[in-house]
Design an enzyme around this catalytic site. Structure first.
Site, PDB file in Angstrom:
ATOM      1  N   ARG A 110      58.570  49.110  35.911  1.00 17.12           N
ATOM      2  CA  ARG A 110      57.198  49.474  36.656  1.00 17.12           C
ATOM      3  C   ARG A 110      56.535  50.833  35.880  1.00 17.12           C
ATOM      4  NH1 ARG A 110      53.122  46.640  39.342  1.00 17.12           N
ATOM      5  NH2 ARG A 110      52.827  47.567  41.230  1.00 17.12           N
ATOM      6  N   THR A 411      47.518  40.026  34.624  1.00 18.54           N
ATOM      7  CA  THR A 411      49.035  39.861  34.616  1.00 18.54           C
ATOM      8  C   THR A 411      49.273  38.773  34.040  1.00 18.54           C
ATOM      9  OG1 THR A 411      49.309  41.224  36.711  1.00 18.54           O
ATOM     10  CG2 THR A 411      51.095  39.912  35.831  1.00 18.54           C
ATOM     11  N   ASP A 453      47.625  50.126  42.808  1.00 20.65           N
ATOM     12  CA  ASP A 453      48.591  48.990  43.479  1.00 20.65           C
ATOM     13  C   ASP A 453      48.813  49.968  44.695  1.00 20.65           C
ATOM     14  OD1 ASP A 453      47.941  46.839  42.087  1.00 20.65           O
ATOM     15  OD2 ASP A 453      50.058  46.691  41.372  1.00 20.65           O
ATOM     16  N   SER A 477      54.703  46.482  43.949  1.00 25.46           N
ATOM     17  CA  SER A 477      54.165  45.277  43.245  1.00 25.46           C
ATOM     18  C   SER A 477      54.362  44.156  43.981  1.00 25.46           C
ATOM     19  CB  SER A 477      55.134  45.373  41.660  1.00 25.46           C
ATOM     20  OG  SER A 477      54.513  43.891  41.354  1.00 25.46           O
ATOM     21  N   SER A 478      53.534  42.978  43.513  1.00 27.21           N
ATOM     22  CA  SER A 478      53.992  41.640  44.133  1.00 27.21           C
ATOM     23  C   SER A 478      54.619  40.756  43.217  1.00 27.21           C
ATOM     24  CB  SER A 478      52.736  40.870  44.761  1.00 27.21           C
ATOM     25  OG  SER A 478      52.141  41.896  45.512  1.00 27.21           O
TER      26      SER A 478
HETATM   27  N1  GLU Z   1      49.571  44.992  39.812  1.00 22.57           N
HETATM   28  C1  GLU Z   1      49.841  43.758  40.212  1.00 22.57           C
HETATM   29  C2  GLU Z   1      51.104  43.756  41.027  1.00 22.57           C
HETATM   30  O1  GLU Z   1      52.118  44.522  40.432  1.00 22.57           O
HETATM   31  C3  GLU Z   1      49.705  42.677  39.682  1.00 22.57           C
HETATM   32  C4  GLU Z   1      48.358  42.179  39.258  1.00 22.57           C
HETATM   33  C5  GLU Z   1      48.004  40.858  39.212  1.00 22.57           C
HETATM   34  O2  GLU Z   1      48.698  40.016  38.724  1.00 22.57           O
HETATM   35  O3  GLU Z   1      46.750  40.662  39.252  1.00 22.57           O
HETATM   36  O4  GLU Z   1      51.614  43.065  41.941  1.00 22.57           O
END
Ligand code: GLU
Length: 600
Positions: A110, A411, A453, A477-478
């Site tokens: 990350r 992503t 984020d 993050s997700s």
């Molecule tokens: N930055 C997002 C995350 O880390 C992912 C962005 C996306 O998938 O649009 O969760």
């Protein structure tokens, strides 16, 4: 991006070399969206959103590389052909199953914030209001130290069999020769035209003649080819401690705003403070994966700073309290929506970069799932947002209220396996599609806007918010790269892009496959919906149409529909070494799955 008809069959895909692909591949894309989304076979597989990248990975496998080698080469190629979703200007999370040791490990690559980052970085000092999202995004403030290259290096050193230098070569070749622009690529530029137009380095590359590149035209990126080759020659120090890093820092601190921008941008473009010492200090981490048992399977995911593992795991634990296979489809989807609303409330309250192992353990415990599951009423939807649970309480005891809505479509994700049975699930990103919109001049890659984020202000007041900015901190993050074992052996590996909807997409594909009687390709293609503890369920139109009335009868409401949720990739491991590699048949233009051999 679709496979061309030339690549329609697995067998033909295996015969082509990466170098032969770029120009031939995409131009002849057939109208049939199913082509290329599923490949069944043996001996290794790669699946990604892009045919050129998948072919690069397959070629590595065919030449004896392992899953880690293939994943890194595929990711490097995605940095060329999917530059708005991922690249060396960004970060990601890498999950690895080592067949010999029968262990699952992870890399947290990350992006981390600058040492100078303060909690109020996204609050305008002039009026004390948080910046509008586009203002924060298209700025130097939003960029963290990229972790992607350090992830590739760590993965290849620890588990690979090829040098990172050699794995960058096919992608450099693609960047040099160019690839054919498809409709998805063109649309991503069109959606970003105003932001890209502010920076000469970006518009020179992606707005030829001031316009998004035409579908069918060839896009070359010689600067990125040179950057890859420079890194191949000099090692990753040239990025973290050398000239490339110096250029990254200069771009952040002095955004390369064009003398004559193309189009207008409503906001000032603010510089950031990321420094060479931030880059020099960057390290990837190796957190223990999250684990949860689900109906006899063991689900491994990504721990903090991602909320992917804890949130998918908690929702599965809640869902496990009901036999979804025996309930009606509507009841199963009701439980799915309630489980994610509850899990998102807990995620928003408790999960951030510094979440302790004790909290991770608690959120993934069966006793916690019982405390949360008991709130679900089979006949009535809970009022959203549901409050997070109180970690110190016993029983069903709601506390105060939940968090923000996040949605992204940026992503990218890839899945790879090899003939030895090693597996990689890897999600990588530059955050928004197009990152912070600044191509590093002369280097050919976009910078991330991952710092957005973070929550800009406390979303959990009067409680504390675990995802506020801080010095050197990594934003929550997700991303949810997930590997599922059955009796200790790989059963499924999957992941997706889509911001916070990543979590619900991974979960939905899992329950479609495990509980709802679908094959993996069906589970991937099925219409999606996402309930992230907001008033309305966010759904694709087909889902809304099919299940809306049944769910509305239980009190669920729907927000505005979205055209697509996610762009997943997955591999299922069947008996006797069989593989079902899948990508999206339609979403994001359709993905590309390939296997090394179509027969045993
Ligand atoms: N930055 C997002 C995350 O880390 C992912 C962005 C996306 O998938 O649009 O969760």
């Amino acid at each position: 991006m679709r496979l061309s008809s030339a690549l329609a069959t697995t067998a033909s895909l295996t015969l082509l070399t990466a170098a032969a692909l770029p120009n031939a591949a995409i131009a002849a894309s057939p109208a049939n969206p199913k082509i290329g989304a599923t490949a069944v076979g043996y001996g290794g597989a790669v699946t990604s959103v892009d045919s050129t990248a998948t072919a690069v990975g397959l070629e590595v496998l065919r030449r004896g590389g392992n899953a880690v080698d293939a994943a890194v080469a595929t990711a490097a190629a995605l940095g060329v052909t999917e530059p708005f979703s991922a690249g060396i200007g960004g970060g990601g999370f890498f999950v690895y199953y080592d067949a010999r040791r029968a262990t699952v490990s992870t890399i947290d690559g990350r992006e981390s914030g600058p040492a100078t980052m303060t909690e109020d970085i996204f609050v305008d000092p002039a009026d004390h209001q948080p910046y509008d999202f586009p203002e924060a995004r298209v700025s130097g403030l939003s960029t963290g130290t990229p972790g992607t290259l350090a992830t590739w290096e760590a993965a290849t050193r620890k588990w690979g069999t090829r040098s990172l230098s050699s794995l960058l070569q096919p992608a450099a070749k693609v960047a040099d020769k160019g690839f054919t622009v498809d409709a998805t690529f063109r649309q991503q530029v069109a959606d970003n035209a105003a932001a890209f137009g502010q920076f000469e380095s970006t518009s020179d590359l992606y707005l030829p003649g001031g316009q998004p590149p035409a579908v069918g035209s060839t896009l070359r990126n010689p600067d990125l080819a040179d950057t890859y080759r420079l890194i191949a020659r000099r090692g990753t120090d040239v990025f973290y401690k050398g000239q490339v890093g110096a250029d990254v820092v200069r771009t952040v601190q002095h955004p390369p705003v064009a003398g004559q921008p193309i189009g207008t941008w409503a906001y000032p473009i603010r510089p950031g403070t990321l420094s060479r010492s931030d880059l020099a200090k960057y390290k990837v981490n190796f957190p223990a994966p999250t684990t949860s048992d689900y109906r006899g399977l063991t689900v491994y995911g990504m721990s903090a700073p991602s909320s992917g593992g804890t949130t998918v795991g908690e929702a599965l634990n809640i869902l496990e309290k009901t036999n979804l296979a025996r309930t009606s489809k509507i009841q199963a989807l009701h439980r799915y929506a309630e489980s994610t609303a509850l899990s998102f409330a807990d995620r928003n309250r408790y999960v951030g970069a510094y979440t302790s192992q004790a909290v991770v353990k608690k959120l993934l415990s069966d006793s916690w799932a019982s405390q949360r599951a008991c709130q679900i009423d089979p006949a009535h939807a809970l009022k959203k947002p549901v409050p997070p649970g109180d970690l110190n309480a016993q029983g069903c005891t709601p506390a105060s209220v939940g968090g923000p809505v996040e949605l992204g479509q940026s992503t990218t994700n890839l899945t790879a396996t090899d003939r030895w049975g090693n597996v990689v699930e890897y999600t990588l990103t530059i955050e928004q599609t197009g990152g912070n919109a600044m191509v590093v001049p002369g280097r050919g890659f976009l910078l991330n806007n991952e710092m957005t984020d973070f929550n800009f202000t406390n979303t959990q007041a009067p409680a504390s918010d675990p995802n506020l900015p801080g010095p050197n901190k990594r934003p929550r993050s997700s991303m949810a790269p997930t590997i599922v074992l059955k009796h200790g052996k790989p059963f499924l590996a999957l992941g997706s892009p889509g911001g916070a909807t990543i979590i619900t997409t991974v979960l939905q594909v899992l329950i479609n496959r495990v509980d709802l009687g679908m094959t993996l390709p069906q589970a991937m293609a099925a219409p999606r919906a996402s309930q992230r503890n907001t008033a309305g369920i966010q759904a694709e139109p087909a889902f809304h149409q099919q299940y809306g009335p049944g769910l509305e009868a239980l009190g669920h409401t729907f927000g505005p529909d979205v055209a697509e949720l996610g762009a997943a990739t997955a591999i299922e491991f069947t008996r006797h070494g069989g593989l079902i590699a899948t990508a999206e048949p339609v979403r994001r233009g359709g993905g590309a799955a390939g296997v090394v051999r179509s027969h045993r």
